[in-house]
Enzyme design. Structure first.
Site, mmCIF file in Angstrom:
data_model
loop_
_atom_site.group_PDB
_atom_site.id
_atom_site.type_symbol
_atom_site.label_atom_id
_atom_site.label_comp_id
_atom_site.label_asym_id
_atom_site.label_seq_id
_atom_site.Cartn_x
_atom_site.Cartn_y
_atom_site.Cartn_z
ATOM 1 N N TRP A 136 32.303 44.790 25.843
ATOM 2 C CA TRP A 136 32.013 44.891 24.411
ATOM 3 C C TRP A 136 33.216 44.611 23.515
ATOM 4 O O TRP A 136 33.060 44.410 22.313
ATOM 5 C CB TRP A 136 31.504 46.304 24.091
ATOM 6 C CG TRP A 136 32.347 47.393 24.699
ATOM 7 C CD1 TRP A 136 32.062 48.094 25.839
ATOM 8 C CD2 TRP A 136 33.618 47.875 24.245
ATOM 9 N NE1 TRP A 136 33.074 48.979 26.118
ATOM 10 C CE2 TRP A 136 34.042 48.867 25.150
ATOM 11 C CE3 TRP A 136 34.433 47.574 23.154
ATOM 12 C CZ2 TRP A 136 35.248 49.550 25.003
ATOM 13 C CZ3 TRP A 136 35.633 48.253 22.998
ATOM 14 C CH2 TRP A 136 36.025 49.231 23.930
ATOM 15 N N ASN A 137 34.444 44.607 24.052
ATOM 16 C CA ASN A 137 35.597 44.638 23.142
ATOM 17 C C ASN A 137 35.800 43.348 22.347
ATOM 18 O O ASN A 137 36.213 43.392 21.192
ATOM 19 C CB ASN A 137 36.877 45.045 23.879
ATOM 20 C CG ASN A 137 37.221 44.148 25.032
ATOM 21 O OD1 ASN A 137 36.353 43.522 25.630
ATOM 22 N ND2 ASN A 137 38.498 44.076 25.374
ATOM 23 N N LYS A 160 24.758 39.083 31.147
ATOM 24 C CA LYS A 160 24.499 40.525 31.112
ATOM 25 C C LYS A 160 25.642 41.117 30.284
ATOM 26 O O LYS A 160 26.760 41.303 30.772
ATOM 27 C CB LYS A 160 24.475 41.120 32.519
ATOM 28 C CG LYS A 160 24.087 42.617 32.545
ATOM 29 C CD LYS A 160 25.279 43.494 32.272
ATOM 30 C CE LYS A 160 24.947 44.966 32.316
ATOM 31 N NZ LYS A 160 25.340 45.691 31.107
ATOM 32 N N HIS A 161 25.373 41.357 29.014
ATOM 33 C CA HIS A 161 26.414 41.869 28.124
ATOM 34 C C HIS A 161 26.433 43.393 28.175
ATOM 35 O O HIS A 161 25.547 44.036 28.732
ATOM 36 C CB HIS A 161 26.150 41.391 26.693
ATOM 37 C CG HIS A 161 27.384 41.027 25.937
ATOM 38 N ND1 HIS A 161 28.579 41.707 26.110
ATOM 39 C CD2 HIS A 161 27.630 40.082 24.991
ATOM 40 C CE1 HIS A 161 29.487 41.180 25.302
ATOM 41 N NE2 HIS A 161 28.952 40.192 24.624
ATOM 42 N N ALA A 162 27.486 43.969 27.594
ATOM 43 C CA ALA A 162 27.588 45.427 27.512
ATOM 44 C C ALA A 162 26.411 45.973 26.712
ATOM 45 O O ALA A 162 25.948 45.348 25.748
ATOM 46 C CB ALA A 162 28.904 45.823 26.853
ATOM 47 N N GLY A 212 35.856 43.343 32.745
ATOM 48 C CA GLY A 212 35.486 44.739 32.555
ATOM 49 C C GLY A 212 36.401 45.670 33.325
ATOM 50 O O GLY A 212 37.561 45.356 33.593
ATOM 51 N N SER A 213 35.853 46.800 33.700
ATOM 52 C CA SER A 213 36.637 47.836 34.359
ATOM 53 C C SER A 213 36.874 47.490 35.823
ATOM 54 O O SER A 213 36.152 46.690 36.429
ATOM 55 C CB SER A 213 35.917 49.178 34.270
ATOM 56 O OG SER A 213 34.735 49.165 35.063
ATOM 57 N N GLU A 234 38.304 39.571 35.685
ATOM 58 C CA GLU A 234 39.402 39.988 34.791
ATOM 59 C C GLU A 234 39.162 41.464 34.487
ATOM 60 O O GLU A 234 38.199 41.814 33.813
ATOM 61 C CB GLU A 234 39.413 39.139 33.519
ATOM 62 C CG GLU A 234 40.691 39.280 32.720
ATOM 63 C CD GLU A 234 40.571 40.312 31.609
ATOM 64 O OE1 GLU A 234 40.961 41.478 31.855
ATOM 65 O OE2 GLU A 234 40.100 39.964 30.526
ATOM 66 N N CYS A 268 42.476 43.994 26.597
ATOM 67 C CA CYS A 268 43.103 43.956 27.916
ATOM 68 C C CYS A 268 44.529 43.426 27.836
ATOM 69 O O CYS A 268 45.394 43.858 28.594
ATOM 70 C CB CYS A 268 42.278 43.078 28.856
ATOM 71 S SG CYS A 268 40.589 43.632 29.091
ATOM 72 N N GLU A 367 45.259 52.469 32.197
ATOM 73 C CA GLU A 367 45.213 51.684 30.959
ATOM 74 C C GLU A 367 44.765 52.559 29.802
ATOM 75 O O GLU A 367 43.710 53.201 29.856
ATOM 76 C CB GLU A 367 44.247 50.513 31.126
ATOM 77 C CG GLU A 367 44.150 49.622 29.909
ATOM 78 C CD GLU A 367 43.224 48.438 30.120
ATOM 79 O OE1 GLU A 367 43.317 47.480 29.337
ATOM 80 O OE2 GLU A 367 42.404 48.479 31.070
#
Length: 466
Positions: A136-137, A160-162, A212-213, A234, A268, A367
């Protein structure tokens, strides 16, 4: 997480969406696979024309889509406008460069002869349907930097978005449709994370990319590995920002503020660990802290706002836990370290500078996804490099120095996918983007990015009758 737009500045749920069920997922996967069979054969000039049309539409939509992103994830609207403009620029870059980036490669004539061939060529052919699992960022940019090269290479995409940016996800699907891309070329799946495995295991899906995470990356990589499918990951970073004695301290400190709080600190590639040579530590810390303290925290729709709310309530809670852990361990808060006074609604957090960070503190290894900076003092370049590399992440890095020997040393020894000297880390279509260690693998952007989802094919032939 429900699929919904929740305004981070107020906590108000603005719109909810029904999740796509198995029948809808099947329909969209089938459409993507069917679209690929025709789209893969379209001339490069036609793909470029379609992508350029999408860029023009995005330019025209800039204000509306910027406000949409701000409403969904809280970034200052000024940054949201810049993100939309950057996406249009990247589309045009790939539209203009893809033909050269994917041009046939001709091996050396002597090598062709030595292989026994009359001729040989290396070609880049599309893989098929690519699943993109996006965060989402940067709800527009993260997708476009995948979609622009993938579509120019002849692939089709499933997004597939947040779950907290569904309207931006649907906007992207509609944008490519309005631009004239064939039906099924780019589609959004309104699904939760639990549906990703089934889509990725589908034989019609050729590969996946995820930003993402780390846990999400591990999961997608494991599934793709089991299916023997290509992935690009990433997974975030905790980028070092190294300041050495010859640096321009005023410029370094002002850039450090921007580098830390860009996108409300939720980037990130935002600098997160500030490692400063002891000879200039006090002077830098004073300038940096003053700059962080002076930032305007407020309504992200106000052009005067520097820092808006964090995107989610949980994100703020996670950030508070990292800060509290550091303070309990002996760190000092030079500014911030609390929620802003007078803002009872929304998920705001003050720009924060912590000093006295030690390896025992969680923030040293994890992070910090928000406007919190960790400040370190280094006795010399060796110690600065050791601290910079003492991280599970390796996405990018920043170094401030005028010394050529220090530049050569840092370019060689920093463990990161990028090293930026005397400037802030930023992504650009022309340069490969990605990391090492737990920041992931593979590259986005540039020629490296467009070739990630290509079948690199050797075409070898002998003359008839040989």
């Amino acid at each position: 997480m429900p699929i919904a737009t929740v305004n981070p500045a107020t906590g108000e749920t603005l719109k909810t969406f029904r999740e796509h069920g198995p029948e809808e997922i099947e329909s969209r996967v089938a459409a993507a696979a069917a679209a690929f069979e025709g789209y893969r054969a379209t001339p490069m000039e036609q793909r470029a024309r379609l992508l350029t049309q999408a860029a023009g539409l995005l330019d025209a939509d800039r204000e509306g889509v910027a406000r949409l992103m701000t409403a969904e994830m809280g970034k200052p609207v000024t940054a949201a406008r810049a993100e939309a403009a950057k996406c249009a620029k990247a589309m045009r870059w790939y539209a203009g460069r893809a033909a050269d980036l994917l041009a046939d490669e001709h091996p050396h004539e002597s090598d062709v002869k030595d292989s026994g061939a009359s001729g040989a060529v290396v070609r880049y052919r599309p893989l098929g349907v690519i699943l993109a699992v996006m965060p989402w960022n940067f709800p527009l940019w993260q997708v476009v930097r995948f979609a622009a090269p993938a579509l120019m290479a002849g692939n089709t995409g499933l997004l597939k978005h947040a779950s907290n940016v569904p309207q931006t996800a649907l906007y992207l699907e509609e944008l490519f449709r309005r631009a004239g891309f064939p039906e099924g070329c780019f589609q959004t799946l309104l699904v939760g994370s639990g549906a990703v495995e089934g889509v990725l295991r589908d034989d019609r899906v050729a590969a996946a990319t995820l930003t993402g995470s780390e846990p999400a990356g591990r999961s997608v990589a494991a599934i793709a590995g089991d299916e023997v499918k290509k992935t690009v990951l990433e997974l975030g970073g905790s980028d070092p920002f190294v300041v050495l004695p010859s640096a321009d301290l005023d410029k370094a400190a002002s850039t450090a503020v921007t580098a830390r709080v860009q996108n409300n600190g939720q980037s990130c590639i935002a600098a997160k660990r500030f490692i400063v040579h002891t000879d200039v530590y006090d002077a830098f810390a004073e300038r940096f802290t003053a700059g962080m303290r002076a930032l305007e925290v407020g309504d992200p729709l106000d052009d005067a706002t520097d820092v808006g709310p964090l995107a989610t309530e949980k994100g703020r809670a996670d950030l508070e836990e990292l800060v509290d852990d550091a303070l309990r361990g002996g760190a000092a808060a030079l500014c911030g370290a609390s929620r802003p006074a007078g803002r009872d609604a929304g998920w705001y957090y003050e720009p924060t500078v912590l000093s006295g960070i030690t390896p025992e503190m969680r923030i040293h290894r994890e992070e910090a996804f928000g406007p919190v900076a960790a400040l370190y003092r280094a006795a010399d370049l060796d110690e600065a490099l050791a601290v910079a590399n003492d991280s599970p992440f390796g996405l990018s890095s920043n170094v401030w120095t005028r010394d050529e020997d220090e530049i050569r040393r840092c370019a060689r020894d920093l463990e990161a996918g990028g090293v930026f000297f005397n400037g802030m880390t930023a992504s650009h279509p022309a340069f490969p983007f990605g990391g090492v260690k737990r920041s992931g693998y593979g590259r986005e952007l540039s020629g490296h990015g467009i070739r990630e989802f290509c079948n690199i094919t050797t075409v070898w032939y002998a003359a008839a009758g040989d």
